[in-house]
Scaffold this active site. Structure first.
Site, PDB file in Angstrom:
ATOM      1  N   VAL A  13      -6.583   0.136 -29.430  1.00  0.00           N
ATOM      2  CA  VAL A  13      -7.230   1.449 -29.380  1.00  0.00           C
ATOM      3  C   VAL A  13      -8.600   1.357 -28.721  1.00  0.00           C
ATOM      4  O   VAL A  13      -8.967   2.193 -27.887  1.00  0.00           O
ATOM      5  CB  VAL A  13      -7.344   2.057 -30.797  1.00  0.00           C
ATOM      6  CG1 VAL A  13      -8.117   3.375 -30.748  1.00  0.00           C
ATOM      7  CG2 VAL A  13      -5.957   2.291 -31.387  1.00  0.00           C
ATOM      8  N   GLU A 125     -10.267  12.589 -35.944  1.00  0.00           N
ATOM      9  CA  GLU A 125      -9.065  13.282 -35.464  1.00  0.00           C
ATOM     10  C   GLU A 125      -7.908  12.321 -35.232  1.00  0.00           C
ATOM     11  O   GLU A 125      -6.752  12.641 -35.503  1.00  0.00           O
ATOM     12  CB  GLU A 125      -9.381  14.035 -34.169  1.00  0.00           C
ATOM     13  CG  GLU A 125      -8.224  14.823 -33.599  1.00  0.00           C
ATOM     14  CD  GLU A 125      -7.796  15.978 -34.478  1.00  0.00           C
ATOM     15  OE1 GLU A 125      -6.649  15.958 -34.959  1.00  0.00           O
ATOM     16  OE2 GLU A 125      -8.614  16.888 -34.691  1.00  0.00           O
ATOM     17  N   VAL A 128      -4.755  10.725 -38.040  1.00  0.00           N
ATOM     18  CA  VAL A 128      -3.453  11.301 -38.396  1.00  0.00           C
ATOM     19  C   VAL A 128      -2.822  11.864 -37.130  1.00  0.00           C
ATOM     20  O   VAL A 128      -3.437  12.658 -36.423  1.00  0.00           O
ATOM     21  CB  VAL A 128      -3.590  12.431 -39.443  1.00  0.00           C
ATOM     22  CG1 VAL A 128      -2.213  13.008 -39.770  1.00  0.00           C
ATOM     23  CG2 VAL A 128      -4.283  11.942 -40.696  1.00  0.00           C
ATOM     24  N   GLY A 130      -2.093  10.438 -34.283  1.00  0.00           N
ATOM     25  CA  GLY A 130      -2.457   9.883 -32.979  1.00  0.00           C
ATOM     26  C   GLY A 130      -3.125  10.920 -32.105  1.00  0.00           C
ATOM     27  O   GLY A 130      -4.208  11.417 -32.403  1.00  0.00           O
ATOM     28  N   GLY A 183       7.741  -3.244 -29.531  1.00  0.00           N
ATOM     29  CA  GLY A 183       6.332  -3.117 -29.879  1.00  0.00           C
ATOM     30  C   GLY A 183       6.008  -1.918 -30.742  1.00  0.00           C
ATOM     31  O   GLY A 183       4.831  -1.614 -30.981  1.00  0.00           O
ATOM     32  N   GLU A 186       5.214  -3.795 -36.183  1.00  0.00           N
ATOM     33  CA  GLU A 186       4.504  -5.069 -36.258  1.00  0.00           C
ATOM     34  C   GLU A 186       5.447  -6.175 -36.704  1.00  0.00           C
ATOM     35  O   GLU A 186       6.538  -5.928 -37.228  1.00  0.00           O
ATOM     36  CB  GLU A 186       3.344  -4.951 -37.259  1.00  0.00           C
ATOM     37  CG  GLU A 186       2.346  -3.855 -36.953  1.00  0.00           C
ATOM     38  CD  GLU A 186       1.449  -4.193 -35.772  1.00  0.00           C
ATOM     39  OE1 GLU A 186       1.387  -5.379 -35.377  1.00  0.00           O
ATOM     40  OE2 GLU A 186       0.798  -3.271 -35.240  1.00  0.00           O
ATOM     41  N   ASP A 197       1.556   3.488 -44.569  1.00  0.00           N
ATOM     42  CA  ASP A 197       0.841   4.141 -43.473  1.00  0.00           C
ATOM     43  C   ASP A 197       0.940   5.663 -43.596  1.00  0.00           C
ATOM     44  O   ASP A 197      -0.064   6.380 -43.504  1.00  0.00           O
ATOM     45  CB  ASP A 197       1.417   3.673 -42.140  1.00  0.00           C
ATOM     46  CG  ASP A 197       0.792   4.370 -40.944  1.00  0.00           C
ATOM     47  OD1 ASP A 197      -0.302   3.955 -40.538  1.00  0.00           O
ATOM     48  OD2 ASP A 197       1.401   5.323 -40.418  1.00  0.00           O
ATOM     49  N   LYS A 201      -2.034   8.735 -44.446  1.00  0.00           N
ATOM     50  CA  LYS A 201      -2.200   9.928 -43.617  1.00  0.00           C
ATOM     51  C   LYS A 201      -2.019  11.207 -44.429  1.00  0.00           C
ATOM     52  O   LYS A 201      -2.753  12.182 -44.227  1.00  0.00           O
ATOM     53  CB  LYS A 201      -1.196   9.881 -42.454  1.00  0.00           C
ATOM     54  CG  LYS A 201      -1.472   8.756 -41.470  1.00  0.00           C
ATOM     55  CD  LYS A 201      -0.357   8.640 -40.439  1.00  0.00           C
ATOM     56  CE  LYS A 201      -0.602   7.502 -39.473  1.00  0.00           C
ATOM     57  NZ  LYS A 201       0.530   7.299 -38.537  1.00  0.00           N
ATOM     58  N   GLY A 299      -0.050   5.012 -30.466  1.00  0.00           N
ATOM     59  CA  GLY A 299      -0.118   4.440 -29.125  1.00  0.00           C
ATOM     60  C   GLY A 299      -1.544   4.388 -28.622  1.00  0.00           C
ATOM     61  O   GLY A 299      -2.419   5.136 -29.067  1.00  0.00           O
TER      62      GLY A 299
END
Length: 404
Positions: A13, A125, A128, A130, A183, A186, A197, A201, A299
């Site tokens: 990121v 932002e 949650v 992306g 990918g 993980e 995860d 969120k 992503g």
């Protein structure tokens, strides 16, 4: 004169943020009112040959102590070093943006309080969905509503796995291996496939929608590792798809619940057609009704897009803090999801007589070449407590809520 910014972390990121700031510099300057210049990148290694290597520093205190740095983007992840650095940046009077859902879900209330005290912004932002705009719509566009519910597909890895199981007929193990090869998952996929995860969120969305902090420790997080290929086949026969949903809703005038579980969703629902690594989030308000937000939920570039948008907002609100806040937790505010009434999909090894005796009238799912000792059905509406009572002592192989 350019606004000086710093980047904490230079992984997937972080590198995306640096790239977006450079590639879209002219548009960012136009939207922010002046250029945003990346002065420092905190990184453990020197990255020789990297186009941004000249901005790399190894000592966080360089960033903390530089009064020229007004905006800091945290891209380290987790709640260890990231938490310490974000606290220190806010206390130093710097605006901070992040896509770190673990940090925001667990410590957002505390960090927002510091930001309020120091009259700076703490924005998230990208934490949650992306690149999907969802935080701003909830806190700006939908504020005329009393929001009653938010739910959706908020983990792309699990959605990809379930899509492979539904569309390609893959087993869970094969779909997971495929996601890892591409990918999307993980090497250790636990946080994704066990619902952690998505749980973080949904906490953030619940905090924003209902105005009070909900700790991730309170939220039931059940992932997709228990979803069997036969569950996919049975659900298809009655016009449903299995999707992992994070869901939060009001349960009373002053109470809310939140949880993560696989659900059966009607194929007529827009959400049922959110496939692959895409995300879809539904918000329901008393004036608006329902609206759905759809897009790339993770992503490098989509998440970087959201982080940079927050940096632009910080540049536009350098001297006036944006209103973004939720109250401290309150005893009795959070209730478990077992009181919620819904129909249930159940797959069992019990006899039909046992099913009828325990559940009464059910909708039995048509059998094809299924194991002779197995049945699947849809129950009448009942709570989670009632489901457990009905199924006590029975061979229950799967039990998922039906979202009608």
């Amino acid at each position: 004169m350019a606004i000086q910014a710093a980047l904490l972390g230079y992984g997937v990121v972080g590198s995306g943020v640096a790239e977006v700031l450079a590639e879209n510099a002219a548009g960012i300057a136009r939207n922010a009112g002046q250029p945003i210049e990346l002065k420092y990148i905190l990184c453990r290694s020197d990255r020789p040959g990297d186009p941004f290597s000249g901005r790399i520093v190894h000592d966080f205190s360089v960033i903390e102590a530089d009064p020229e740095v007004e905006i800091v983007a945290e891209c380290i992840g987790g709640s260890g070093m990231a938490l310490e650095y974000v606290r220190r940046c806010l206390l130093a009077g710097k605006h901070v943006v992040t896509s770190n859902k673990e940090l925001v879900a667990s410590y957002g209330h505390e960090l927002l309080a510091i930001a309020r005290e120091k009259n700076v912004n703490f924005l998230f932002e990208g934490s949650v969905g992306g690149g999907i705009p969802i935080i701003r719509p909830i806190t700006q566009c939908l504020t005329a509503n009393e929001l009653d519910e938010v739910y959706g597909i908020i983990n792309g890895t699990t959605n990809y796995i379930l899509t492979q199981m539904i569309v390609e007929g893959a087993s869970f193990a094969d779909a997971l291996a495929d996601a890892q090869r591409l990918g999307y998952a993980e090497a250790d996929p636990t946080a994704d496939i066990e619902g952690v995860d998505a749980g973080r969120k949904i906490c953030i969305l619940a905090d924003l929608c209902f105005g009070r902090h909900i700790s991730p420790e309170l939220v039931r997080m059940r992932g997709i590792s228990g979803v069997n290929a036969r569950d996919v086949k049975y659900s298809r026969r009655v016009g449903y798809k299995i999707k992992l949903l994070g869901r939060a809703l009001r349960t009373g005038p002053n109470t809310v619940t939140a949880y993560v579980e696989p659900h059966l969703i009607s194929i007529r629902s827009l959400l049922s057609n959110v496939d692959g690594v895409m995300n879809g989030i539904v918000v329901r308000g008393n004036a608006l009704g329902e609206c759905m937000f759809y897009g790339a939920g993770a992503g490098k570039r989509p998440t970087a897009s959201a982080v940079v948008a927050d940096m632009i907002d910080c540049a536009k609100h350098r001297d006036a803090r944006m209103y973004l806040n939720w109250d401290a937790p309150e005893p009795g505010h959070f209730t478990g999801p077992d009181d919620l009434i819904s129909r249930w999909y159940v797959r069992t090894g019990a006899s039909l007589a046992a099913v009828g005796g325990a559940f009464g009238n059910v909708r039995l799912i048509n059998r094809e070449s299924d194991p002779p000792d197995e049945y699947a059905f849809l129950s009448a509406p009942m709570s989670g407590h009632a489901l457990r009572n009905c199924s006590r002592g029975m061979d229950i192989r799967s039990a998922f809520r039906v979202l009608d």
